[in-house]
Design an enzyme around this catalytic site. Structure first.
Site, mmCIF file in Angstrom:
data_model
loop_
_atom_site.group_PDB
_atom_site.id
_atom_site.type_symbol
_atom_site.label_atom_id
_atom_site.label_comp_id
_atom_site.label_asym_id
_atom_site.label_seq_id
_atom_site.Cartn_x
_atom_site.Cartn_y
_atom_site.Cartn_z
ATOM 1 N N LYS A 1 0.837 -1.213 0.000
ATOM 2 C CA LYS A 1 0.000 0.000 0.000
ATOM 3 C C LYS A 1 0.871 1.261 0.000
ATOM 4 C CE LYS A 1 -3.635 -2.835 1.624
ATOM 5 N NZ LYS A 1 -2.907 -4.065 1.978
ATOM 6 N N ASP B 1 -3.577 -0.377 7.909
ATOM 7 C CA ASP B 1 -3.840 -1.676 7.279
ATOM 8 C C ASP B 1 -3.461 -2.692 8.353
ATOM 9 O OD1 ASP B 1 -4.492 -3.454 5.226
ATOM 10 O OD2 ASP B 1 -2.403 -3.648 4.627
ATOM 11 N N CYS C 1 -7.514 -7.897 5.995
ATOM 12 C CA CYS C 1 -7.756 -8.935 4.989
ATOM 13 C C CYS C 1 -8.432 -10.113 5.678
ATOM 14 C CB CYS C 1 -6.456 -9.344 4.301
ATOM 15 S SG CYS C 1 -5.231 -10.036 5.404
#
Ligand code: SAM
Length: 482
Positions: free
Chosen positions: A119, A182, A235
């Site tokens: 990212k 993240d 995720c």
């Protein structure tokens, strides 16, 4: 591919309860071949030229501006173009996160949980070299990999550090326009890809992850300036780590509101119905499901810090004053580390201009302050306030190494160059580029001295020409047979 029997039973039972009629399609997705993705590096090549030079069949990923699917047989990780930073291999659904963050050139952006750099490198592409990108990874060994990827992609305006979120939130209170979390998670979206993720999963691990995510978000919230954006992603599929973490965060912190993600119609909405107490707006978060699109799965929430709410005026003021003070400081504790000196800047600039024939075009793109870290000379982004008190792996773009009063150009500098940026250059074929990456010397056609080698418009490193030979200076640690 993995089969039903290799998935944790409690995970399957939970997903069946949550997904109801959709469960069968979800389960079947584990038996399907996974799709692979890569992202064009817009710092180095336009879309048109990329499609012309790429030797593999590619298919566009609809939710990511620079994303493409590739076939597993292509093995793009074993190609000169990969080493030259033409693209980054990244799981397709992971690419949605930075699209939701929507970074802009000139902003100050923090990627708080950044390794290995998927990212970060995507954010850098969208910033187009303007502004400040801070990429942080708390685990030292992972931070090194992050730093290597930042270098390979030719990113100049990125500072890589390795700190706990609470340390950064003390130093950079309300400093960033955008912050990305993240988060480390239970990785349910990795089950098809990684056996280890399946083995490590448990209901307790899910709850522990949710707690850790909350702790990270609390710190991240302090780092965003009023009016700024905070994006949270995982995720994993568990509501506890997604809608649950965001709802708990918003209960604690009324300075943030959920914002709709502009391309959300491509994705599925978050599920307020999976929580007892969902925060308002949870339906505007986004889910990427492996049975609804070609990707492994992700969750993304975009939050905005409203006006000055929750930030005392003094906090902003103090933070500004503190940053300016840090910005002015030229030395850190070791004295010569992070030292900015005008004589050095002059000599280094002369070397770049005379020995390498670096062009004005490159200078214009890469504004910054020249600083020394030991014998390494870096260009640090103008916006970077303090290099003191933080574990820094990369204070910006490494330009030169000073050796016994002479300079050598850094590999990072090579990777930041486009063909028009430098006069001392030589084009090479694919066979020559492959030999170069193995550490072999080539024949030289030009003048004596440092020369940047380019394959298909991508710089692959510096060599030193002498007597018709180009001596190989490709870093030993990066040498490989492709
Ligand atoms: N953003 C990365 C990318 O796209 O390549 C992936 C990040 S990964 C999902 C989460 C990262 O958070 C890991 O590298 C992990 O080491 C880091 N991490 C683990 N515990 C953390 C903590 N307590 N605070 C901050 N980061 C943490």
């Amino acid at each position: 591919m993995c089969n039903e029997r290799s998935l944790p039973t409690a995970f399957l039972a939970k997903m069946e309860r949550l997904l109801g009629g959709e469960y069968e399609a979800f389960l079947n997705s584990y038996g399907e071949q996974r799709r692979y993705g890569l992202r064009r590096n817009p710092l180095k090549i336009t879309e048109e030229d990329f499609l012309r030079v790429m030797p593999f069949p590619l298919q566009k990923i609809s939710w990511a501006r620079e994303g493409y699917y590739y076939d597993a047989v292509s093995q793009p990780g074993r190609h000169v173009l990969h080493e030259a930073g033409a693209y980054y291999i990244q799981e397709p659904s992971a690419m949605a996160v930075v699209e939701a963050l929507a970074p802009k050139p000139g902003e100050r952006i923090l990627d708080l949980c950044a390794a290995p750099g998927g990212k970060t490198t995507q954010i850098a592409g969208k910033m187009q070299g303007e502004g400040l990108l801070v990429a942080n990874e708390v685990i030292g060994d992972r931070a090194k990999i992050l730093s290597q990827n930042v270098e390979r992609m030719g990113i100049a305006n990125c500072v890589v550090c390795s700190e706990k979120p609470e340390r950064l939130s003390t130093l950079f209170s309300a400093f960033f326009d955008r912050v990305l979390v993240d988060a480390p998670c239970s990785g349910e979206g990795m089950f098809r890809k990684e056996e280890a993720a399946r083995g490590e999963w448990s209901e307790t691990a899910v709850l522990m992850c949710a707690e850790r995510q909350m702790a990270i978000l609390r710190e991240a919230a302090k780092l965003v300036k009023p009016g700024g954006v905070l994006v949270y992603s995982t995720c994993t599929f568990s509501p506890e780590e997604n809608e649950g973490t965001i709802s708990a965060f918003l209960r604690e912190n009324n300075a943030y509101d959920i914002e709709e993600i502009s391309f959300a119609d491509l994705l599925a909405p978050g599920r307020p119905d999976w929580l007892e107490h969902a925060a308002p707006g949870i339906g505007q978060t986004a889910r990427l499901w492996p049975h609804r699109l070609a990707g492994e799965g992700h969750f993304v929430a975009r939050l905005r810090r409203n006006g000055n709410a929750g930030v005392e005026e003094t906090e902003v003021e103090e933070s500004k004053a503190a940053s300016e003070k840090r910005f002015d400081r030229k030395k850190n504790r070791k004295g010569n580390v992070g030292k900015e000196d005008s004589q050095l800047s002059g000599e280094a600039a002369l070397f770049l201009e005379k020995e390498l024939e670096i062009k004005e075009a490159w200078n214009k793109k890469h504004a910054g302050r020249m600083i020394r870290f030991g014998e390494q000379i870096y260009l640090t982004p103008c916006e970077m306030p303090a290099l003191t008190g933080i574990r820094i792996l990369r204070p910006g773009l490494q330009l030169l190494t000073e050796k016994k009063n002479r300079f050598e150009p850094a590999h990072a500098l090579a990777l930041s160059l486009l063909p028009d940026d430098i006069g001392k250059r030589q084009d090479v074929s694919l066979a020559e580029a492959s030999a170069w990456l193995r550490g072999e010397s080539l024949s030289s056609q030009g003048e004596k001295g440092w020369t940047a080698l380019f394959y298909e418009g991508f710089c692959i490193g510096f060599g030193k020409a002498s007597g018709g030979q180009m001596k190989n200076h490709y870093p030993k640690g990066l040498r490989k047979s492709l």
